[in-house]
Enzyme design. Structure first.
Site, PDB file in Angstrom:
ATOM      1  N   GLY A 240       0.805  -1.210   0.000  1.00 18.10           N
ATOM      2  CA  GLY A 240       0.000   0.000   0.000  1.00 18.10           C
ATOM      3  C   GLY A 240       0.840   1.263   0.000  1.00 18.10           C
ATOM      4  O   GLY A 240       0.440   2.278  -0.535  1.00 18.10           O
ATOM      5  N   PHE A 241       2.040   1.209   0.608  1.00 18.38           N
ATOM      6  CA  PHE A 241       2.852   2.409   0.732  1.00 18.38           C
ATOM      7  C   PHE A 241       4.305   2.177   0.339  1.00 18.38           C
ATOM      8  O   PHE A 241       5.161   2.988   0.616  1.00 18.38           O
ATOM      9  CB  PHE A 241       2.788   2.932   2.173  1.00 18.38           C
ATOM     10  CG  PHE A 241       1.383   3.151   2.630  1.00 18.38           C
ATOM     11  CD1 PHE A 241       0.715   4.310   2.292  1.00 18.38           C
ATOM     12  CD2 PHE A 241       0.722   2.185   3.358  1.00 18.38           C
ATOM     13  CE1 PHE A 241      -0.586   4.507   2.699  1.00 18.38           C
ATOM     14  CE2 PHE A 241      -0.578   2.383   3.767  1.00 18.38           C
ATOM     15  CZ  PHE A 241      -1.238   3.548   3.434  1.00 18.38           C
TER      16      PHE A 241
ATOM     17  N   THR B  64       8.935  -2.848  -4.213  1.00 13.53           N
ATOM     18  CA  THR B  64      10.283  -3.383  -4.312  1.00 13.53           C
ATOM     19  C   THR B  64      10.554  -3.785  -5.753  1.00 13.53           C
ATOM     20  O   THR B  64       9.700  -4.387  -6.399  1.00 13.53           O
ATOM     21  CB  THR B  64      10.463  -4.599  -3.387  1.00 13.53           C
ATOM     22  OG1 THR B  64      10.039  -4.237  -2.082  1.00 13.53           O
ATOM     23  CG2 THR B  64      11.904  -5.026  -3.348  1.00 13.53           C
TER      24      THR B  64
ATOM     25  N   ASP C  34      13.599  -8.829  15.448  1.00 17.45           N
ATOM     26  CA  ASP C  34      12.753  -9.756  14.692  1.00 17.45           C
ATOM     27  C   ASP C  34      13.586 -10.915  14.156  1.00 17.45           C
ATOM     28  O   ASP C  34      13.519 -11.250  12.975  1.00 17.45           O
ATOM     29  CB  ASP C  34      12.028  -9.037  13.562  1.00 17.45           C
ATOM     30  CG  ASP C  34      10.809  -9.826  13.078  1.00 17.45           C
ATOM     31  OD1 ASP C  34      10.356 -10.736  13.817  1.00 17.45           O
ATOM     32  OD2 ASP C  34      10.308  -9.559  11.977  1.00 17.45           O
TER      33      ASP C  34
END
Length: 628
Positions: free
Chosen positions: A29-30, A33, A148
């Protein structure tokens, strides 16, 4: 007024005057790649470009977005000096949109290795731990927390078999805490991570270096047991992970190290990756890892057909964010570049380890003695979706507080959160955005709601709100106290102790926290420790009726009935409506042979709580003794 963004025509001219787009790898949406060619280097080597699209053209907000983007890019440049972290080749702005150019790492996600049916041997796990921890030690030395670490963000490089850390979208410089001059608080640390690999303190929005150590330990346990961390059980009293019975083939020494890596309380873990690595190297059977199999070539340039077609990524999702009910803060944080997907955003806890990736052929890193053409490479049968993972070195995390006015800070947070959103619409759709008015987080209001839910006995709902308060205001001792209270009521004493310790770290002589920590110890049958805490709490705050009640109950439990009565009389003087105090006093009097006084005490308890089984039992026994 809704705002509609047209996609940039990337075929008209090279991005930044340098990068020619070859094909699209992913769209969100924003952000998007792309696979690109670097026209400034001989041979036009390929790299991966990540595009972040600001959702506003307002000059002031663009200035702040640019500053934040540059800061995070600097972190990646710094980290990329390590051989096992992808290099950030460039970051630049073009037509008020932001771009990252990063090298591609050819290899297999660790998720594929862990997906097999065989259990890892002890030597395999030691090699893996050594490989990851030495890279992570470098990261921690730069004052960065990855936040992460999971199988999908660890790539086994084809050319040498080494583990490469990717997706630093969650990085946060520890030394870059910005103080809000109005509130005197540090910036918000957004909770980012993946369920199963993320410890409790990270869930609460306060990650530490030991949070990364926890994730690495869980990766090793997954390899040894063949069980995803989400499906491993835990001890109901201590909240420690149950796993040893699933890995009887390893030595007690390695098992002890892994236990120390994944302790529930971060204070009991190795504080940094370097200390965990030091413990690993002290093992009797430790040996330097030999990670390059003989059949693998050295990391060098490989050529392929220049006309090779680059396929679009498969229709799979790879969400790495944790959305913790932060809607009240008007903050949205996304940390991975997702590929085309029709999956629901409700599956926010999905791990990339659940997705079996397609195979990748070897690709190599050129010698450090080469010209800047170290990024020159060609790909054979290349799966672009893995390039997305390697490309996304950073997704800039929005900060809560900046040295600006409160209203402007809120606007920046809202805009920059939108800038980092990589949620994925259908490929044929152009997203239409309706800007939301900036909302200032109100932790005090959430705290009041949590307190109300706690008082009416809705402990799980209250716990969720306390977590949101902590995410917004990490140094609010009362929120940790509320967590401790709810966890005690939910019969999770080990977790309650951690929450109370957090409260006591902020307020060392916090009587309410001392009392609740005592209750948690009492649940664990640690009566002596509980009594010590109750005594401290009542000395710090003599009018804390609840602490006197708990003190009296514990004294009666260990057979000190006379002392129990004195403590309970204090509690009753402060609060004559405590059924627990009257009931326990009745039990203590009955133990001392005071049947008449015992009946009077439990009668009062039954007025307050008519169906109290303990009070009923004492009254029956006392009447029986008196022949009534």
């Amino acid at each position: 007024m809704s705002q509609h963004f047209q996609p940039t025509n990337l075929d008209e001219k090279p991005l930044g005057g340098r990068y020619k787009i070859i094909s699209k790898l992913g769209i969100g949406g924003f952000g998007r790649t792309f696979l690109a060619e670097d026209l400034h280097l001989p041979g036009h080597p390929q790299c991966v470009i990540k595009q972040l699209q600001p959702q506003t053209s307002e000059p002031e907000t663009l200035v702040m977005a640019r500053r934040l983007f540059d800061t995070e890019a600097e972190v990646l440049y710094q980290l990329g000096s390590h051989d096992q972290i992808p290099r950030l080749l460039a970051h630049f702005e073009d037509n008020q949109e932001f771009y990252l150019a990063q090298e591609f790492v050819a290899g297999e996600p660790l998720a594929k290795e862990l997906a097999g049916s065989h259990l890892w041997t002890e030597s395999q796990v030691i090699d893996l731990l050594q490989d990851i921890l030495q890279v992570l030690a470098f990261v921690h030395e730069q004052n960065v927390i990855h936040r992460d670490l999971k199988p999908a963000n660890l790539i086994r490089r084809h050319c040498d078999g080494k583990i490469v850390l990717i997706d630093f979208g969650a990085v946060k410089q520890v030394s870059s805490q910005i103080v809000n001059p109005e509130a005197g608080e540090t910036n918000l640390t957004i909770s980012i991570g993946t369920k199963g690999y993320m410890p409790n303190e990270q869930l609460a929005g306060t990650p530490r270096f030991s949070s990364d150590v926890y994730a690495v330990g869980m990766l090793a346990i997954q390899g040894l047991t063949g069980v995803h961390p989400k499906r491993l059980g835990e001890d109901p009293k201590t909240s420690e992970i149950h796993w040893r019975d699933r890995a009887p083939h390893i030595s007690p020494e390695l098992a002890d190290i892994l236990d120390n890596m994944v302790r529930y309380d971060f204070r009991d873990r190795y504080p940094t990756a370097a200390q965990a690595l030091e413990a690993l190297q002290a093992l009797p059977n430790w040996r330097p890892a030999s990670l390059t199999p003989p059949e693998l070539p050295a990391c060098q340039e490989q050529e392929s057909s220049p006309n090779q077609e680059m396929p679009l990524p498969p229709d799979e999702t790879a969400l790495t964010e944790l959305e913790m009910g932060l809607e009240a803060t008007n903050i949205r944080v996304f940390t991975a570049s997702t590929v085309q997907t029709s999956a629901s955003r409700n599956e926010i806890t999905a791990s990339l380890s659940d997705v079996e990736p397609p195979p990748h052929p070897s690709e190599t890193r050129e010698s450090k003695h080469a010209l800047p053409g170290f990024i020159q490479r060609r790909f054979v049968k290349f799966w672009p979706w893995l390039a997305v993972f390697a490309a996304v070195g950073v997704t800039v995390v929005a900060t809560k507080t900046l040295l600006l006015s409160s209203q402007f800070a809120s606007q920046i947070i809202n805009v920059y959160s939108l800038l980092t959103d990589t949620s994925t619409p259908e490929p044929t759709q152009i997203p239409t955005l309706t800007p939301q008015p900036p909302a200032k987080p109100k932790p005090e209001k959430l705290l009041k709601k949590a307190e109300h839910l706690r008082k009416v006995g809705q402990y799980q709902r209250a716990l969720t709100l306390y977590d949101q308060v902590i995410a917004l205001k990490p140094k609010l001792a009362e929120a940790y106290w509320g967590r401790c209270y709810c966890l005690n009521k939910l019969q999770k004493p080990s977790q309650a102790i951690v929450a109370c310790n957090d409260a006591l770290d902020l307020k060392p002589n916090y009587p309410e926290a001392l009392w609740l920590k005592g209750d948690a110890y009492f649940q664990q049958k640690l009566e002596i420790e509980a009594l010590e805490l109750y005594e401290k709490a009542t000395k710090r705050k003599p009018d804390l009726a609840e602490a006197w009640v708990s003190y009296g109950v514990a004294l009666q439990y260990v057979g000190r009935s006379a002392e129990a009565i004195r403590a309970l009389d204090k509690a009753i003087d402060l609060n004559r409506n405590s059924a627990e105090a009257w009931t326990t006093k009745g039990e203590a009097l009955w133990n001392l042979g005071e049947a008449v006084e015992a009946i009077a005490a439990v009668d009062k308890a039954l007025e307050l709580q008519p169906n109290n089984p303990r009070a009923i039992k004492v009254r029956q026994e006392a009447h029986k003794e008196l022949g009534q």
